[in-house]
Design a protein around this motif. Structure first.
Motif, PDB file in Angstrom:
ATOM      1  N   GLU A  52      -5.648  10.976   1.698  1.00  0.00           N
ATOM      2  CA  GLU A  52      -5.987  10.655   3.083  1.00  0.00           C
ATOM      3  C   GLU A  52      -6.222  11.912   3.903  1.00  0.00           C
ATOM      4  O   GLU A  52      -7.105  11.964   4.757  1.00  0.00           O
ATOM      5  CB  GLU A  52      -4.857   9.839   3.708  1.00  0.00           C
ATOM      6  CG  GLU A  52      -5.013   9.577   5.186  1.00  0.00           C
ATOM      7  CD  GLU A  52      -3.751   9.027   5.811  1.00  0.00           C
ATOM      8  OE1 GLU A  52      -3.745   8.841   7.036  1.00  0.00           O
ATOM      9  OE2 GLU A  52      -2.779   8.790   5.087  1.00  0.00           O
ATOM     10  N   TYR A  67       0.946   3.881  -2.999  1.00  0.00           N
ATOM     11  CA  TYR A  67       0.189   5.119  -2.802  1.00  0.00           C
ATOM     12  C   TYR A  67       0.983   6.335  -3.269  1.00  0.00           C
ATOM     13  O   TYR A  67       0.434   7.267  -3.854  1.00  0.00           O
ATOM     14  CB  TYR A  67      -0.170   5.257  -1.323  1.00  0.00           C
ATOM     15  CG  TYR A  67      -1.123   6.389  -1.008  1.00  0.00           C
ATOM     16  CD1 TYR A  67      -2.495   6.210  -1.111  1.00  0.00           C
ATOM     17  CD2 TYR A  67      -0.649   7.638  -0.609  1.00  0.00           C
ATOM     18  CE1 TYR A  67      -3.372   7.241  -0.822  1.00  0.00           C
ATOM     19  CE2 TYR A  67      -1.521   8.676  -0.319  1.00  0.00           C
ATOM     20  CZ  TYR A  67      -2.879   8.469  -0.429  1.00  0.00           C
ATOM     21  OH  TYR A  67      -3.748   9.498  -0.152  1.00  0.00           O
ATOM     22  N   PHE A  92       0.816  -1.216   0.000  1.00  0.00           N
ATOM     23  CA  PHE A  92       0.000   0.000   0.000  1.00  0.00           C
ATOM     24  C   PHE A  92       0.850   1.267   0.000  1.00  0.00           C
ATOM     25  O   PHE A  92       0.696   2.131  -0.858  1.00  0.00           O
ATOM     26  CB  PHE A  92      -0.932   0.029   1.213  1.00  0.00           C
ATOM     27  CG  PHE A  92      -1.544   1.385   1.457  1.00  0.00           C
ATOM     28  CD1 PHE A  92      -2.516   1.877   0.597  1.00  0.00           C
ATOM     29  CD2 PHE A  92      -1.126   2.184   2.511  1.00  0.00           C
ATOM     30  CE1 PHE A  92      -3.067   3.142   0.788  1.00  0.00           C
ATOM     31  CE2 PHE A  92      -1.669   3.445   2.716  1.00  0.00           C
ATOM     32  CZ  PHE A  92      -2.645   3.922   1.856  1.00  0.00           C
ATOM     33  N   SER A 134      -5.099  -2.342  -2.546  1.00  0.00           N
ATOM     34  CA  SER A 134      -4.808  -1.752  -1.235  1.00  0.00           C
ATOM     35  C   SER A 134      -5.238  -0.291  -1.166  1.00  0.00           C
ATOM     36  O   SER A 134      -5.800   0.158  -0.166  1.00  0.00           O
ATOM     37  CB  SER A 134      -3.311  -1.867  -0.930  1.00  0.00           C
ATOM     38  OG  SER A 134      -2.920  -3.215  -0.861  1.00  0.00           O
ATOM     39  N   THR A 184     -12.276   2.757   3.530  1.00  0.00           N
ATOM     40  CA  THR A 184     -12.379   2.753   4.992  1.00  0.00           C
ATOM     41  C   THR A 184     -12.702   4.126   5.559  1.00  0.00           C
ATOM     42  O   THR A 184     -12.909   4.260   6.771  1.00  0.00           O
ATOM     43  CB  THR A 184     -11.066   2.253   5.631  1.00  0.00           C
ATOM     44  OG1 THR A 184      -9.985   3.122   5.249  1.00  0.00           O
ATOM     45  CG2 THR A 184     -10.755   0.837   5.198  1.00  0.00           C
ATOM     46  N   LYS A 185     -12.761   5.148   4.721  1.00  0.00           N
ATOM     47  CA  LYS A 185     -13.104   6.483   5.212  1.00  0.00           C
ATOM     48  C   LYS A 185     -14.530   6.523   5.745  1.00  0.00           C
ATOM     49  O   LYS A 185     -14.854   7.300   6.624  1.00  0.00           O
ATOM     50  CB  LYS A 185     -12.946   7.518   4.084  1.00  0.00           C
ATOM     51  CG  LYS A 185     -11.528   7.663   3.565  1.00  0.00           C
ATOM     52  CD  LYS A 185     -10.608   8.182   4.635  1.00  0.00           C
ATOM     53  CE  LYS A 185      -9.182   8.303   4.130  1.00  0.00           C
ATOM     54  NZ  LYS A 185      -8.263   8.738   5.173  1.00  0.00           N
ATOM     55  N   TYR A 216      -8.252   1.102   1.138  1.00  0.00           N
ATOM     56  CA  TYR A 216      -7.934   2.157   2.107  1.00  0.00           C
ATOM     57  C   TYR A 216      -8.895   3.335   1.956  1.00  0.00           C
ATOM     58  O   TYR A 216      -9.381   3.888   2.942  1.00  0.00           O
ATOM     59  CB  TYR A 216      -6.496   2.628   1.918  1.00  0.00           C
ATOM     60  CG  TYR A 216      -6.109   3.744   2.856  1.00  0.00           C
ATOM     61  CD1 TYR A 216      -5.873   3.486   4.203  1.00  0.00           C
ATOM     62  CD2 TYR A 216      -6.002   5.052   2.405  1.00  0.00           C
ATOM     63  CE1 TYR A 216      -5.535   4.501   5.074  1.00  0.00           C
ATOM     64  CE2 TYR A 216      -5.662   6.074   3.272  1.00  0.00           C
ATOM     65  CZ  TYR A 216      -5.427   5.795   4.601  1.00  0.00           C
ATOM     66  OH  TYR A 216      -5.105   6.811   5.461  1.00  0.00           O
ATOM     67  N   ASN A 217      -9.172   3.714   0.720  1.00  0.00           N
ATOM     68  CA  ASN A 217     -10.108   4.813   0.490  1.00  0.00           C
ATOM     69  C   ASN A 217     -11.514   4.456   0.956  1.00  0.00           C
ATOM     70  O   ASN A 217     -12.267   5.313   1.422  1.00  0.00           O
ATOM     71  CB  ASN A 217     -10.138   5.183  -0.996  1.00  0.00           C
ATOM     72  CG  ASN A 217      -8.851   5.850  -1.449  1.00  0.00           C
ATOM     73  OD1 ASN A 217      -8.151   6.465  -0.650  1.00  0.00           O
ATOM     74  ND2 ASN A 217      -8.526   5.728  -2.722  1.00  0.00           N
TER      75      ASN A 217
END
Length: 614
Positions: A326, A206, A202, A217, A224-225, A221-222
């Motif tokens: 993020e 990224y 990740f 990944s 999970t916001k 990850y995005n």
């Protein structure tokens, strides 16, 4: 005694297996949950699998992850094996030096490697995308292959290759027919490790990706916001694939003779498919733009109705490369490192910084006729007086979400000091944010949240320390959403947009902003100074603040719209009676975050580290 030892040994094994595999089992079970909740199973459904399979971004990410992992594995395995063999023939000094150098990427923190590669690609003028991600993966996978293969090579008889050549073999035949078969276990282990590292990566991906190229990944990850159960569905599919591969790897040796006959043909077919897939990937994401007009948009994760992007592409015959960040600081890092974007959607204080550092160009409001749709309350704010550079996107406040069945309404008069009330010890979620937490402490003490007075900052720090030590709060991120829906705590510091969604799911909750004041925040769309599609960028902004788009966007994201019609529709419809959807614009104690100078920012960061150190 022996029976007791056996019992405890078995118990230990069972506990270990439960520790490792229960989370996976829970993930798989909740992938079939009918609701969004990640903690309450409300019924069986294939809803999230349907959404997953209909999500083009995820499908594309799977393609990117698999193809890059395969290519990186093949290339790094070849390079690593050849290097390991070469090292075994080198002089001792050179060998030890190179082996130590090889260990640097393995021991180095991933973030250091990621930033180094990002700066390298930027300095070389590489267009970030599929190719840069592939090169980065090859770079960090190769050392692992060398580490796996070298011990096997070192264990070989050094005269083996010479003996083969004495018997008539060419150097290449000696390598492929003698050396490689004898070290194949090390090669296989290195290849497996390389594939795993690449597929799972990740951090490095990224930083070196761009132009809409994302692996699994990054996409996960995005996701999970916000609460997104499609993550569970995706994880379950990956787990099932792994189980199938493991089963096949154990069953295939039983059919070894048949497998040998099909081996060469299978290798050829896989090779052709792989070459075609990689070529398509390089063409689509590496070298060639998808259409004549390409607009690069950079936004926070889970902060837009993605169907609007497709609608815009159809209406304006263009391609949107959509990437997410993020945090505002992460966005600034990529922008300042040379990454180019056309439209950004940062927060107020970051917009102020970008204006001061001349990263933005002024908007031509004549090209944005839907400006008339915007609420007066969101215009002409301190971060951009006159809205010369920014068009408001979402807005809101930070406040306290509370359980009406637990919290005494009379206690609300304490404002932020409610978070220090002993009645609610151990029953509080604090937002895991340096700046928002200090905002709470400063406001509770009657100070400006933008203070630069070190004595006031120290006093706020002590407030946070005392609150931490006496109230045992949990410092939470986006996981507070599902936890509060489930009623796990009585109080939580949240953003108003999240509060609106949480309250709509759990009517026992309510939201308020203390009289001492709070952070009234704004996110807005801006156009970068280096924008290559200025006209298209203005059209995109105008499209996003149209009545139809704004309503669709706020329905999907849940945050308060800056467009009058969407604001009124949600206020009287889905979020009727939910106060958090209507930001407080009357309290004179409310403030907007101002850009912090590096010295002050470092001060806050150091103190926040101490707060979290317990």
């Amino acid at each position: 005694m022996k029976r007791n030892n056996k019992f405890f040994s078995m118990l230990y094994v069972v506990l270990c297996l439960a520790f490792f595999y229960l989370p996976i089992l829970v993930t798989m079970i909740f992938s079939f949950n009918s609701s969004k909740s990640l903690t309450r199973f409300t019924g069986f459904s294939l809803r999230w699998y349907q959404e997953l399979l209909g999500n083009g971004e995820v499908i594309k990410a799977v393609y990117v992850s698999v193809t890059i992992a395969i290519i990186a594995t093949i290339v790094s395995t070849i390079l690593g094996t050849i290097t390991a063999i070469g090292l075994s023939k080198s002089k001792k000094v050179i060998k030890e030096l190179l082996l130590n150098i090889n260990n640097i990427p393995i021991l180095n923190p991933e973030i250091v490697t990621a930033i180094s590669l990002m700066l390298l690609f930027s300095s070389l003028g590489f267009r970030k995308g599929y190719l840069t991600m592939l090169l980065a993966h090859i770079a960090f996978c190769t050392p692992y292959v060398i580490t796996s293969v070298y011990p096997k090579v070192r264990a070989l008889d050094p005269n083996m290759a010479n003996a083969a050549m004495d018997l008539g073999a060419t150097p290449f035949q000696a390598l492929t027919k003698v050396i490689v078969p004898m070290i194949k276990e090390g090669i296989f282990a290195g290849a497996l490790l390389a594939f795993t590292m690449s597929f799972d990566d990740f951090v490095i991906s990224y930083f070196v990706s761009g132009n809409g190229v994302k692996n699994i990944s990054i996409v996960v990850y995005n996701m999970t916001k916000r609460i997104n159960p499609t993550i569970n569905a995706l994880s379950t599919i990956v787990i099932v694939v792994i189980i199938v591969v493991l089963l096949l790897s154990n069953l295939l040796p039983k059919f070894k003779n048949k497998a040998r006959k099909l081996n060469r043909k299978a290798v050829k077919i896989v090779s052709v498919v792989l070459v075609v897939a990689v070529t398509a990937g390089l063409i689509k994401w590496g070298f060639v733009a998808q259409s004549t007009h390409v607009l690069k948009v950079y936004n926070a994760g889970e902060y837009m109705d993605l169907s609007l992007l497709e609608d815009f592409e159809k209406e304006y015959d263009c391609t949107i490369v959509y990437e997410t960040f993020e945090s505002n600081e992460m966005m600034y890092t990529k922008l300042s490192s040379g990454e180019t974007y056309d439209v950004l959607i940062p927060s107020d204080y970051m917009i102020e910084r970008l204006i001061k550092e001349e990263y933005l160009q002024a908007l031509d409001w004549k090209e944005i006729p839907n400006k008339k749709n915007l609420l007066n309350d969101v215009m002409n704010q301190s971060y951009d007086p006159g809205n010369r550079y920014s068009c408001p996107y979402f807005w809101g406040t930070v406040g306290i979400l509370y359980d009406k069945t637990v919290v005494d309404e009379a206690d609300l008069k304490d404002g932020w000091n409610l978070l220090c009330n002993p009645k609610y010890k151990g029953n509080i979620y604090m937002y895991d944010s340096e700046r928002d937490s200090f905002m709470i402490a400063l406001k509770a003490l009657g100070y400006s949240m933008n203070t630069t007075n070190e004595a006031e900052i120290e006093e706020a720090y002590q407030w946070l320390i005392d609150q931490r030590d006496t109230m045992d709060p949990i410092y939470a991120g986006d996981d507070v959403i599902d936890n509060m829906i489930s009623g796990n705590k009585a109080l939580a510091v949240v953003y108003s947009g999240d509060a609106s969604y949480i309250i709509s799911e759990n009517p026992n909750l309510d939201y308020f902003t203390p009289e001492q004041g709070t952070n009234r925040w704004y996110d807005a769309m801006v156009i970068t100074k280096d924008c290559s599609e200025v006209q298209l960028a203005h059209e995109f902004i105008d499209f996003m603040i149209s009545d139809k788009s704004a309503l669709s966007n706020t329905e999907e994201v849940g945050y308060t719209s800056t467009v009058k019609s969407a604001f009124e529709t949600m206020k009287e419809g889905d979020y009727a009676g939910i106060s958090s959807y209507i930001p407080d614009t009357t309290n004179p104690n409310n403030e907007i975050f101002a850009y912090q100078q590096p010295k002050i920012k470092q001060k806050f960061a150091e103190l926040w580290t101490k707060v979290k150190a317990k």
